[in-house]
Design a protein around this motif. Sequence first.
Motif, PDB file in Angstrom:
ATOM      1  N   ARG A   1      20.298   3.131 -17.853  1.00  0.00           N
ATOM      2  CA  ARG A   1      19.653   1.807 -18.460  1.00  0.00           C
ATOM      3  C   ARG A   1      19.217   1.201 -17.229  1.00  0.00           C
ATOM      4  NH1 ARG A   1      22.213  -3.282 -19.638  1.00  0.00           N
ATOM      5  NH2 ARG A   1      24.362  -2.203 -19.243  1.00  0.00           N
ATOM      6  N   PRO A   2      18.091   0.662 -17.219  1.00  0.00           N
ATOM      7  CA  PRO A   2      17.776  -0.319 -16.088  1.00  0.00           C
ATOM      8  C   PRO A   2      18.566  -1.900 -16.094  1.00  0.00           C
ATOM      9  CG  PRO A   2      16.002  -0.135 -17.763  1.00  0.00           C
ATOM     10  CD  PRO A   2      17.098   0.728 -18.112  1.00  0.00           C
ATOM     11  N   VAL A   3      18.967  -2.305 -15.192  1.00  0.00           N
ATOM     12  CA  VAL A   3      19.602  -3.456 -14.992  1.00  0.00           C
ATOM     13  C   VAL A   3      18.980  -4.117 -13.667  1.00  0.00           C
ATOM     14  CG1 VAL A   3      21.847  -4.912 -14.803  1.00  0.00           C
ATOM     15  CG2 VAL A   3      21.684  -3.035 -16.199  1.00  0.00           C
ATOM     16  N   TRP A   4      18.686  -5.297 -13.836  1.00  0.00           N
ATOM     17  CA  TRP A   4      18.130  -6.043 -12.510  1.00  0.00           C
ATOM     18  C   TRP A   4      19.144  -6.902 -12.173  1.00  0.00           C
ATOM     19  CZ3 TRP A   4      13.670  -4.194 -10.261  1.00  0.00           C
ATOM     20  CH2 TRP A   4      13.010  -3.342 -10.952  1.00  0.00           C
ATOM     21  N   ILE A   5      19.484  -7.325 -10.863  1.00  0.00           N
ATOM     22  CA  ILE A   5      20.250  -8.443 -10.416  1.00  0.00           C
ATOM     23  C   ILE A   5      19.291  -9.153  -9.410  1.00  0.00           C
ATOM     24  CG2 ILE A   5      22.100  -9.166  -8.950  1.00  0.00           C
ATOM     25  CD1 ILE A   5      23.022  -7.257 -11.537  1.00  0.00           C
ATOM     26  N   ALA A   6      18.938 -10.542  -9.878  1.00  0.00           N
ATOM     27  CA  ALA A   6      17.842 -11.424  -9.114  1.00  0.00           C
ATOM     28  C   ALA A   6      18.875 -12.137  -8.222  1.00  0.00           C
ATOM     29  CB  ALA A   6      17.309 -12.127 -10.178  1.00  0.00           C
ATOM     30  N   MET A   7      18.625 -11.926  -7.025  1.00  0.00           N
ATOM     31  CA  MET A   7      19.281 -12.727  -5.878  1.00  0.00           C
ATOM     32  C   MET A   7      18.002 -13.779  -5.150  1.00  0.00           C
ATOM     33  SD  MET A   7      21.174  -9.611  -4.319  1.00  0.00           S
ATOM     34  CE  MET A   7      21.725 -10.341  -2.782  1.00  0.00           C
ATOM     35  N   PRO A   8      18.533 -15.084  -5.303  1.00  0.00           N
ATOM     36  CA  PRO A   8      17.548 -16.012  -4.581  1.00  0.00           C
ATOM     37  C   PRO A   8      17.312 -15.722  -3.048  1.00  0.00           C
ATOM     38  CG  PRO A   8      19.570 -17.120  -5.006  1.00  0.00           C
ATOM     39  CD  PRO A   8      19.920 -15.735  -5.781  1.00  0.00           C
TER      40      PRO A   8
ATOM     41  N   ALA B   1      24.681  -7.153  -4.964  1.00  0.00           N
ATOM     42  CA  ALA B   1      24.147  -7.042  -6.049  1.00  0.00           C
ATOM     43  C   ALA B   1      25.323  -5.979  -6.792  1.00  0.00           C
ATOM     44  CB  ALA B   1      22.728  -6.473  -6.344  1.00  0.00           C
ATOM     45  N   GLY B   2      25.465  -4.789  -6.233  1.00  0.00           N
ATOM     46  CA  GLY B   2      26.585  -3.840  -6.859  1.00  0.00           C
ATOM     47  C   GLY B   2      27.864  -4.376  -7.295  1.00  0.00           C
ATOM     48  N   HIS B   3      28.308  -5.003  -6.212  1.00  0.00           N
ATOM     49  CA  HIS B   3      29.675  -5.749  -6.341  1.00  0.00           C
ATOM     50  C   HIS B   3      29.645  -6.918  -7.577  1.00  0.00           C
ATOM     51  CE1 HIS B   3      33.083  -8.642  -5.299  1.00  0.00           C
ATOM     52  NE2 HIS B   3      33.656  -7.326  -4.973  1.00  0.00           N
TER      53      HIS B   3
ATOM     54  N   TYR C   1      29.070   0.247  -3.240  1.00  0.00           N
ATOM     55  CA  TYR C   1      28.572  -0.162  -4.488  1.00  0.00           C
ATOM     56  C   TYR C   1      27.155   0.496  -4.645  1.00  0.00           C
ATOM     57  CZ  TYR C   1      32.593  -3.165  -4.312  1.00  0.00           C
ATOM     58  OH  TYR C   1      33.967  -3.522  -4.026  1.00  0.00           O
ATOM     59  N   GLU C   2      26.653   1.217  -4.005  1.00  0.00           N
ATOM     60  CA  GLU C   2      25.256   1.805  -4.225  1.00  0.00           C
ATOM     61  C   GLU C   2      25.247   2.992  -5.344  1.00  0.00           C
ATOM     62  OE1 GLU C   2      26.801   4.459  -1.549  1.00  0.00           O
ATOM     63  OE2 GLU C   2      26.999   2.290  -1.687  1.00  0.00           O
ATOM     64  N   ASP C   3      26.508   3.322  -5.371  1.00  0.00           N
ATOM     65  CA  ASP C   3      26.858   4.403  -6.501  1.00  0.00           C
ATOM     66  C   ASP C   3      28.321   4.595  -6.791  1.00  0.00           C
ATOM     67  OD1 ASP C   3      26.793   6.625  -8.264  1.00  0.00           O
ATOM     68  OD2 ASP C   3      25.723   7.972  -6.836  1.00  0.00           O
ATOM     69  N   PHE C   4      28.641   3.886  -8.260  1.00  0.00           N
ATOM     70  CA  PHE C   4      30.008   3.760  -8.534  1.00  0.00           C
ATOM     71  C   PHE C   4      30.134   3.931 -10.056  1.00  0.00           C
ATOM     72  CE2 PHE C   4      28.095  -0.320  -8.539  1.00  0.00           C
ATOM     73  CZ  PHE C   4      28.600  -1.077  -9.602  1.00  0.00           C
ATOM     74  N   HIS C   5      31.448   4.019 -10.444  1.00  0.00           N
ATOM     75  CA  HIS C   5      31.706   4.048 -11.953  1.00  0.00           C
ATOM     76  C   HIS C   5      32.536   2.929 -12.039  1.00  0.00           C
ATOM     77  CE1 HIS C   5      30.523   8.213 -13.038  1.00  0.00           C
ATOM     78  NE2 HIS C   5      30.400   8.391 -12.021  1.00  0.00           N
ATOM     79  N   VAL C   6      32.406   2.512 -13.408  1.00  0.00           N
ATOM     80  CA  VAL C   6      33.181   1.342 -13.710  1.00  0.00           C
ATOM     81  C   VAL C   6      33.805   1.439 -15.182  1.00  0.00           C
ATOM     82  CG1 VAL C   6      31.280  -0.153 -14.118  1.00  0.00           C
ATOM     83  CG2 VAL C   6      33.552  -1.278 -13.426  1.00  0.00           C
ATOM     84  N   THR C   7      34.745   1.133 -15.698  1.00  0.00           N
ATOM     85  CA  THR C   7      35.077   1.047 -17.163  1.00  0.00           C
ATOM     86  C   THR C   7      34.760  -0.346 -17.641  1.00  0.00           C
ATOM     87  OG1 THR C   7      36.907   2.416 -16.592  1.00  0.00           O
ATOM     88  CG2 THR C   7      37.097   1.290 -18.794  1.00  0.00           C
ATOM     89  N   ASP C   8      33.787  -0.165 -18.826  1.00  0.00           N
ATOM     90  CA  ASP C   8      33.342  -1.330 -19.594  1.00  0.00           C
ATOM     91  C   ASP C   8      34.568  -1.945 -20.219  1.00  0.00           C
ATOM     92  OD1 ASP C   8      32.771  -2.653 -22.327  1.00  0.00           O
ATOM     93  OD2 ASP C   8      30.827  -2.515 -21.175  1.00  0.00           O
TER      94      ASP C   8
ATOM     95  N   ASP D   1      14.752  -8.861  -6.329  1.00  0.00           N
ATOM     96  CA  ASP D   1      15.289  -8.265  -7.478  1.00  0.00           C
ATOM     97  C   ASP D   1      16.046  -6.726  -7.006  1.00  0.00           C
ATOM     98  OD1 ASP D   1      14.451 -10.240  -9.187  1.00  0.00           O
ATOM     99  OD2 ASP D   1      12.839  -9.320  -9.966  1.00  0.00           O
ATOM    100  N   VAL D   2      17.254  -6.774  -7.125  1.00  0.00           N
ATOM    101  CA  VAL D   2      18.043  -5.313  -7.008  1.00  0.00           C
ATOM    102  C   VAL D   2      18.026  -4.636  -8.296  1.00  0.00           C
ATOM    103  CG1 VAL D   2      20.010  -4.186  -5.830  1.00  0.00           C
ATOM    104  CG2 VAL D   2      19.171  -6.452  -5.063  1.00  0.00           C
ATOM    105  N   ARG D   3      17.501  -3.477  -8.401  1.00  0.00           N
ATOM    106  CA  ARG D   3      17.535  -2.460  -9.628  1.00  0.00           C
ATOM    107  C   ARG D   3      18.689  -1.472  -9.627  1.00  0.00           C
ATOM    108  NH1 ARG D   3      14.732   2.324 -11.569  1.00  0.00           N
ATOM    109  NH2 ARG D   3      14.889   2.266 -13.887  1.00  0.00           N
ATOM    110  N   TYR D   4      19.299  -1.285 -10.574  1.00  0.00           N
ATOM    111  CA  TYR D   4      20.327  -0.579 -10.648  1.00  0.00           C
ATOM    112  C   TYR D   4      20.132   0.241 -12.084  1.00  0.00           C
ATOM    113  CZ  TYR D   4      23.590  -1.750  -6.962  1.00  0.00           C
ATOM    114  OH  TYR D   4      24.200  -1.681  -6.038  1.00  0.00           O
TER     115      TYR D   4
END
Length: 131
Positions: free
Chosen positions: A44-51, A75-77, A2-9, A36-39
Amino acid sequence: MYEDFHVTDRWTGEDLHCQWKANIVAIATRHADAVDVRYEVNKRPVWIAMPCEAWVEQKKRTGHVITDQLAAQIAGHYLKGAIESGYDNGREMYTMSIDEVLDHLDVVLHEAGHTSKLPTLPANDDAQPVP
């Protein structure tokens, strides 16, 4: 994984390319008790905040720590699931709960088999040399 993947919206059918860029301790940047994990999702920047409390809970329940590699995979998952389920609505930041972090951690470890089998995080072109 999940560090580099493709997904369909889910809603548009668009192919989204998701790439891990960084893990940043948010205490200094936003005064939050989180990592904060940045993807980048199609650039487009997206941040996943993990406590940070999730790190403590993982250590209590297993005796093992959440590494940078594992945090990026968790975070990628989460991000992949958000996009596939239609939860992704173009927001720039998503916040995971402690339970969500631990649930996604369990799935990632089950898929990988062991932390030693997690992919290495790619060197980042955005990194700035320390003077």
